[in-house]
Design an enzyme around this catalytic site. Structure first.
Site, mmCIF file in Angstrom:
data_model
loop_
_atom_site.group_PDB
_atom_site.id
_atom_site.type_symbol
_atom_site.label_atom_id
_atom_site.label_comp_id
_atom_site.label_asym_id
_atom_site.label_seq_id
_atom_site.Cartn_x
_atom_site.Cartn_y
_atom_site.Cartn_z
ATOM 1 N N ASP A 152 -1.795 0.687 29.006
ATOM 2 C CA ASP A 152 -0.662 1.381 29.639
ATOM 3 C C ASP A 152 -0.490 1.004 31.102
ATOM 4 O O ASP A 152 0.051 1.782 31.887
ATOM 5 C CB ASP A 152 -0.827 2.895 29.501
ATOM 6 C CG ASP A 152 -2.073 3.413 30.216
ATOM 7 O OD1 ASP A 152 -2.959 2.595 30.562
ATOM 8 O OD2 ASP A 152 -2.170 4.636 30.439
ATOM 9 N N GLU B 108 3.491 -0.040 27.315
ATOM 10 C CA GLU B 108 3.609 1.258 26.640
ATOM 11 C C GLU B 108 5.033 1.788 26.788
ATOM 12 O O GLU B 108 5.609 1.756 27.884
ATOM 13 C CB GLU B 108 2.636 2.272 27.226
ATOM 14 C CG GLU B 108 2.693 3.622 26.513
ATOM 15 C CD GLU B 108 1.825 4.678 27.158
ATOM 16 O OE1 GLU B 108 1.010 5.286 26.457
ATOM 17 O OE2 GLU B 108 1.984 4.911 28.386
ATOM 18 N N HIS C 169 1.431 17.672 33.970
ATOM 19 C CA HIS C 169 0.665 16.647 34.681
ATOM 20 C C HIS C 169 0.321 17.120 36.103
ATOM 21 O O HIS C 169 -0.812 16.948 36.567
ATOM 22 C CB HIS C 169 1.458 15.347 34.733
ATOM 23 C CG HIS C 169 0.775 14.256 35.508
ATOM 24 N ND1 HIS C 169 -0.276 13.534 34.999
ATOM 25 C CD2 HIS C 169 0.995 13.783 36.765
ATOM 26 C CE1 HIS C 169 -0.686 12.659 35.910
ATOM 27 N NE2 HIS C 169 0.070 12.785 36.982
#
Length: 209
Positions: free
Chosen positions: A82, A149, A165
């Site tokens: 990623d 990703e 997050h």
């Protein structure tokens, strides 16, 4: 204390990141073509907007450290899929599977990984559709293939993921139980709202057909 690469590994990583940036440009071009197609040649646009990002050396070092991996450029290239990322934001939940299908149909993209966190959300409540593509890069004297990703989600899912997050970062992955529970409850309500909005859109489309 921040985790950092050695000077030699940092220089090597910067060379790798040039290639990942090329892979990201490749995906950026594909998405811009799709946006042009949906906006001008199709009846509706299943994409609200697209975000792109390349992990910073600091972020890469931190992830390698958390996974107890060697702090080297080669380790990052081998283990992290990623480093280059694309986030596609869709108006409705049903658009997500459609965009995934469109991207998977592109013959020069190879699917390395596919995870449906919408049908099977994470325990936290996180919902999104993740694909990792092996993207070709045609250089002056060689061809490279690197992972990119792609995350596909609705605006509501994206808002929730951003908030979760921030909370997880603030509490350094030790989030209080009551806050984690509240976020999970919000994720469930957001999913229900996405489904209801999709239903309303279907009703409106039928009424105007």
């Amino acid at each position: 204390m921040a985790v950092l690469f050695s000077n030699d590994e940092f220089a090597k990583l910067k060379e790798h990141l040039v290639l990942y940036r090329c892979a990201l440009i490749n995906m950026t071009t594909r998405m811009e073509i799709l946006l042009e197609d949906f906006s001008n040649l199709q009846d509706s646009n299943p994409i609200e907007h697209v975000k792109y990002r390349l992990k910073s050396p600091e972020s890469i070092a931190s992830k390698l450290h958390r996974q107890s991996l060697d702090l080297t450029a080669d380790s990052a290239k081998k283990h992290l899929a990623d480093i280059a990322g694309v986030r596609v934001i869709c108006p409705y939940t049903k658009d997500i599977s459609y965009i995934a299908k469109v991207l998977k149909s592109q013959s020069d993209l190879k699917v390395l990984s596919e995870k449906d966190y919408i049908t099977n959300p994470k325990p936290s409540g996180y919902r999104s559709y993740h694909l990792i593509f092996e993207v070709p890069i045609y250089l002056s004297n060689t061809e490279e293939r690197l992972p990119v990703e792609v995350q596909i989600r609705t605006q509501a899912m994206d808002f929730w993921a951003t908030l979760e997050h921030k909370a997880r970062y603030k509490y350094q992955d030790d989030m209080p139980g009551h806050l984690a529970h509240e976020l999970n409850e919000c994720a469930i309500k957001i999913s229900e709202l996405d489904d209801r909005m999709s239903l309303i859109q279907d009703i409106v489309n039928i009424a105007y057909d």
